[in-house]
Each structure stands twice: as C-alpha cells, then as structure tokens.
Motif scaffolding. Sequence first.
Motif, PDB file in Angstrom:
ATOM      1  N   ASP A   1      -1.458  -1.554   1.047  1.00 27.73           N
ATOM      2  CA  ASP A   1      -1.955  -0.509   0.155  1.00 27.73           C
ATOM      3  C   ASP A   1      -1.221  -0.618  -1.182  1.00 27.73           C
ATOM      4  N   PHE A   2      -1.687  -1.516  -2.032  1.00 31.08           N
ATOM      5  CA  PHE A   2      -0.986  -1.794  -3.274  1.00 31.08           C
ATOM      6  C   PHE A   2      -1.161  -0.696  -4.321  1.00 31.08           C
ATOM      7  N   ASP A   3      -2.178   0.144  -4.182  1.00 29.70           N
ATOM      8  CA  ASP A   3      -2.302   1.303  -5.069  1.00 29.70           C
ATOM      9  C   ASP A   3      -1.182   2.298  -4.781  1.00 29.70           C
ATOM     10  N   ALA A   4      -0.936   2.579  -3.505  1.00 27.26           N
ATOM     11  CA  ALA A   4       0.154   3.486  -3.129  1.00 27.26           C
ATOM     12  C   ALA A   4       1.502   2.878  -3.506  1.00 27.26           C
ATOM     13  N   LEU A   5       1.629   1.586  -3.303  1.00 33.13           N
ATOM     14  CA  LEU A   5       2.871   0.897  -3.649  1.00 33.13           C
ATOM     15  C   LEU A   5       3.116   0.983  -5.154  1.00 33.13           C
ATOM     16  N   ARG A   6       2.079   0.783  -5.932  1.00 35.47           N
ATOM     17  CA  ARG A   6       2.192   0.873  -7.397  1.00 35.47           C
ATOM     18  C   ARG A   6       2.642   2.258  -7.811  1.00 35.47           C
ATOM     19  N   GLY A   7       2.224   3.265  -7.059  1.00 35.66           N
ATOM     20  CA  GLY A   7       2.561   4.646  -7.391  1.00 35.66           C
ATOM     21  C   GLY A   7       4.035   4.989  -7.292  1.00 35.66           C
ATOM     22  N   VAL A   8       4.825   4.201  -6.578  1.00 35.07           N
ATOM     23  CA  VAL A   8       6.260   4.489  -6.455  1.00 35.07           C
ATOM     24  C   VAL A   8       7.114   3.655  -7.404  1.00 35.07           C
ATOM     25  N   LEU A   9       6.503   2.663  -8.064  1.00 36.67           N
ATOM     26  CA  LEU A   9       7.253   1.769  -8.945  1.00 36.67           C
ATOM     27  C   LEU A   9       7.251   2.258 -10.387  1.00 36.67           C
TER      28      LEU A   9
ATOM     29  N   THR B   1       5.953   1.421   3.919  1.00 39.00           N
ATOM     30  CA  THR B   1       4.713   1.736   4.636  1.00 39.00           C
ATOM     31  C   THR B   1       3.507   1.183   3.885  1.00 39.00           C
ATOM     32  N   ALA B   2       3.493   1.372   2.562  1.00 36.60           N
ATOM     33  CA  ALA B   2       2.367   0.887   1.754  1.00 36.60           C
ATOM     34  C   ALA B   2       2.323  -0.636   1.737  1.00 36.60           C
ATOM     35  N   TRP B   3       3.474  -1.288   1.600  1.00 42.35           N
ATOM     36  CA  TRP B   3       3.502  -2.755   1.569  1.00 42.35           C
ATOM     37  C   TRP B   3       3.014  -3.317   2.897  1.00 42.35           C
ATOM     38  N   GLU B   4       3.494  -2.762   3.993  1.00 37.99           N
ATOM     39  CA  GLU B   4       3.080  -3.245   5.314  1.00 37.99           C
ATOM     40  C   GLU B   4       1.574  -3.068   5.525  1.00 37.99           C
ATOM     41  N   ALA B   5       1.018  -1.977   5.007  1.00 35.84           N
ATOM     42  CA  ALA B   5      -0.411  -1.690   5.163  1.00 35.84           C
ATOM     43  C   ALA B   5      -1.275  -2.429   4.141  1.00 35.84           C
TER      44      ALA B   5
END
Length: 122
Positions: free
Chosen positions: A22-30, A16-20
């Motif tokens: 939203d790299f901050d949200a994406l960073r939060g799961v890595l 969802t974050a990648w599609e949007a």
Amino acid sequence: MTTTRTARELAETYFTAWEAGDFDALRGVLAEDVDFVGPLGRASGAEEALAGLRGLGQVLERIDVKVRVAEGDEVITWFDLCTGVAPPAPTANWMRVEDGKVTRIRVTFDPRPLLAGCEARD
C-alpha cells in the motif's frame, strides 16, 4: 481536533503498508525530504524512498517484526526481512519522526544473500 500519531504508530503504519504493498499509505507517513540510507542504496526525498521500497517490494513476502522500541521521536524496529529469493534477513530499521512524519531512516542487514537470490532469479 487533530491527533498526531506517535513515532511508534508511524513505524507500525510504515511496515504494515510496505508489507501490504500500500504505497499510498506508506507515502502518507513520509516527510517530503525524508533521508534514507541502507545497504542497497540511498534515497533523498519521498519519491526516491518509495521507488526503493517498491523495488524491494517486488520480492518481499513478509516482514516478521521481532521487537519495536520507541523513545521520543526515535524508533528502532528489529525484524526478519522475508523474501522469495533468499533466507530471512535479520534487519534493523532506525527511524526519526518530526512533525508527524518520518524524516530519517537508517537500515542495516547483510544484503549478500538477497543480491545473490535476485541475480539467480534474473
């Protein structure tokens, strides 16, 4: 009380974050030491992985998830990678989660149409 998200929930957040974009949200799961291997390259660590996702994000239009299967700390997401430069690419993404973060990502798809589309765009 702290709630740890399941591997399935982390995979959903990732896509969802990648599609949007939203790299901050994406960073939060890595995880800091996430290990990524796919047909377009390898990345060691969160910042390298994000750089690769940002790069592909420049042509990404949408991610059409077909199915997501989770078993314990492993998740496989089957989806069509839809870009503005090539036909949808059937893609498999296999993730491993440890301590509430994505630690390993393996991706497979045929990159030839995407590469040709990117070359034609340049």
